[in-house]
Design an enzyme around this catalytic site. Sequence first.
Site, PDB file in Angstrom:
ATOM      1  N   ASN A 232     -23.133 -41.478  -8.032  1.00 40.56           N
ATOM      2  CA  ASN A 232     -22.901 -42.824  -8.564  1.00 40.56           C
ATOM      3  C   ASN A 232     -21.966 -42.733  -9.765  1.00 40.56           C
ATOM      4  OD1 ASN A 232     -24.574 -42.405 -11.025  1.00 40.56           O
ATOM      5  ND2 ASN A 232     -26.152 -42.113  -9.476  1.00 40.56           N
TER       6      ASN A 232
ATOM      7  N   ASP B  21     -31.409 -42.228  -5.266  1.00 44.25           N
ATOM      8  CA  ASP B  21     -32.697 -42.478  -4.625  1.00 44.25           C
ATOM      9  C   ASP B  21     -32.811 -41.746  -3.287  1.00 44.25           C
ATOM     10  OD1 ASP B  21     -33.822 -44.117  -6.566  1.00 44.25           O
ATOM     11  OD2 ASP B  21     -32.705 -45.863  -5.862  1.00 44.25           O
TER      12      ASP B  21
ATOM     13  N   PHE C 218     -34.873 -46.694 -17.794  1.00 46.32           N
ATOM     14  CA  PHE C 218     -33.709 -47.575 -17.822  1.00 46.32           C
ATOM     15  C   PHE C 218     -33.690 -48.332 -16.499  1.00 46.32           C
ATOM     16  CE2 PHE C 218     -30.696 -46.910 -21.344  1.00 46.32           C
ATOM     17  CZ  PHE C 218     -31.474 -46.036 -22.082  1.00 46.32           C
TER      18      PHE C 218
ATOM     19  N   LYS D 188     -40.777 -52.471 -12.710  1.00 50.97           N
ATOM     20  CA  LYS D 188     -40.598 -51.009 -12.871  1.00 50.97           C
ATOM     21  C   LYS D 188     -41.492 -50.469 -13.984  1.00 50.97           C
ATOM     22  CE  LYS D 188     -35.990 -50.977 -10.925  1.00 50.97           C
ATOM     23  NZ  LYS D 188     -34.537 -50.997 -11.101  1.00 50.97           N
TER      24      LYS D 188
ATOM     25  N   LYS E 205     -44.097 -47.637 -12.864  1.00 51.51           N
ATOM     26  CA  LYS E 205     -43.844 -46.265 -13.354  1.00 51.51           C
ATOM     27  C   LYS E 205     -44.628 -45.946 -14.625  1.00 51.51           C
ATOM     28  CE  LYS E 205     -39.328 -46.466 -11.114  1.00 51.51           C
ATOM     29  NZ  LYS E 205     -38.094 -45.784 -10.821  1.00 51.51           N
TER      30      LYS E 205
END
Length: 405
Positions: free
Chosen positions: A209, A278, A322, A336, A340
């Site tokens: 990325n 991912d 992030f 998230k 997480k």
Amino acid sequence: MLKDKNILIGVCGGISAYKVCDLVSRLKKKEANINIIMTRASTNFINPLTFQSLSLNKVVSDMFDKPSYLEIDHISLAKKADIFVIAPATANIMGKIANGIADDMLSTTIMATKAPVVLVPAMNSNMYENPILQDNISLLKNYGYIFIDPVDGRLACGDTGKGKMAEPEFIEKFITSFLTSSSELKGKKIIVTAGPTKEPIDPVRFISNHSTGKMGYAIAEKAANRGADVYLISGPTNLEMPIGVNLINVVSAKEMYNAIMSHYYNADVVIKSAAVSDYKPSEISSQKIKKEDEDLLIKLEKNPDILYELGKIKENKILIGFAMETQNLIENAKEKIKKKNLDFIVANDLNQKGAGFAFDTNIVKIIDKNGHVENISKMAKIDLADIIIDRVIMLLKNRNIDKRL
Ligand code: CTP
């Protein structure tokens, strides 16, 4: 800025003395007060007047010079220095210090100072590798002298090898970070991840990325600057290693996962600014995949969600994530945090100009686990890093209070 900081620079006789002019000029621009002591040999390379004009202070080059005003003697210079930098540091000066010899203004002042002394060696690579010098360097390191190691490159004598003095820009950054650092995070271990991961398809291709690592590197630099023991686990980037951090280079998400896990058990904080792929190709071809007439389908399988795994074994660690989003920023970021097990998340809206990958700036929302949203307007990533570290310090303080209850 280095206003009110007293930097003492010792210049020895070596051709890289010319680079110290640039160093003095850079430090002067940051408003430091600079005094310079030159060895007699160094005055063959640079005229003291050059350093005098750059530092706006009288340059001392011989112990038996009559001081023009009382401030300038080796004891007062030694006492008032916040840092004492010897650049270039020759084999001769290092030999003298290691053996307790004080026979000129520079070596006498080094012996008299209680300031941290930074040695910046520069010399021919064969001289640098000489075992006597290397023994002296080890001895000096044991005594607490700090070294900015020379780098590989083409040397003034025409040889190529290790011996080239570190660049003035690097030395200036080192001094600035040293003089402006604080100890708020002393004794705390912080893992920061940065950059992209690369997932190989075959020997020449990969999935990745656009992450440049700038945000993570800025956070690592600021955490180290506040005294933390920082482990920066970085995917491939083109960035210079921040001063004072332990850099661990990785390529794939799996490597990043392994590197984090080997440091996680005694970490206090993990800041996951890396853009982890991912998915990865299910199979990596050992040979270059050749072009065929047909379309090519690559089967992808899921990488571990590193932060999710860390969240499951969090205990009392602080976990920061992030989030890069192009839609439903707050909603997705909150999801998230929960999934997480995070303390807070730094959420980027990629639709805004000046936010996200590659820019030197960012526009974010910091969202905590109680759902409180703080809007942070556009600012340099390096300044945002300071804000993030402030939040971390606050959480660590609260964690200590919680422990006492
Ligand atoms: N992250 C991670 N491991 C992954 C993917 C993401 O540790 N395999 C971390 C990132 O470092 C970041 C946070 O999880 O701190 C959120 O990453 P992001 O890519 O925004 O979210 P994902 O969970 O991957 O979800 P999606 O891509 O669907 O938005």
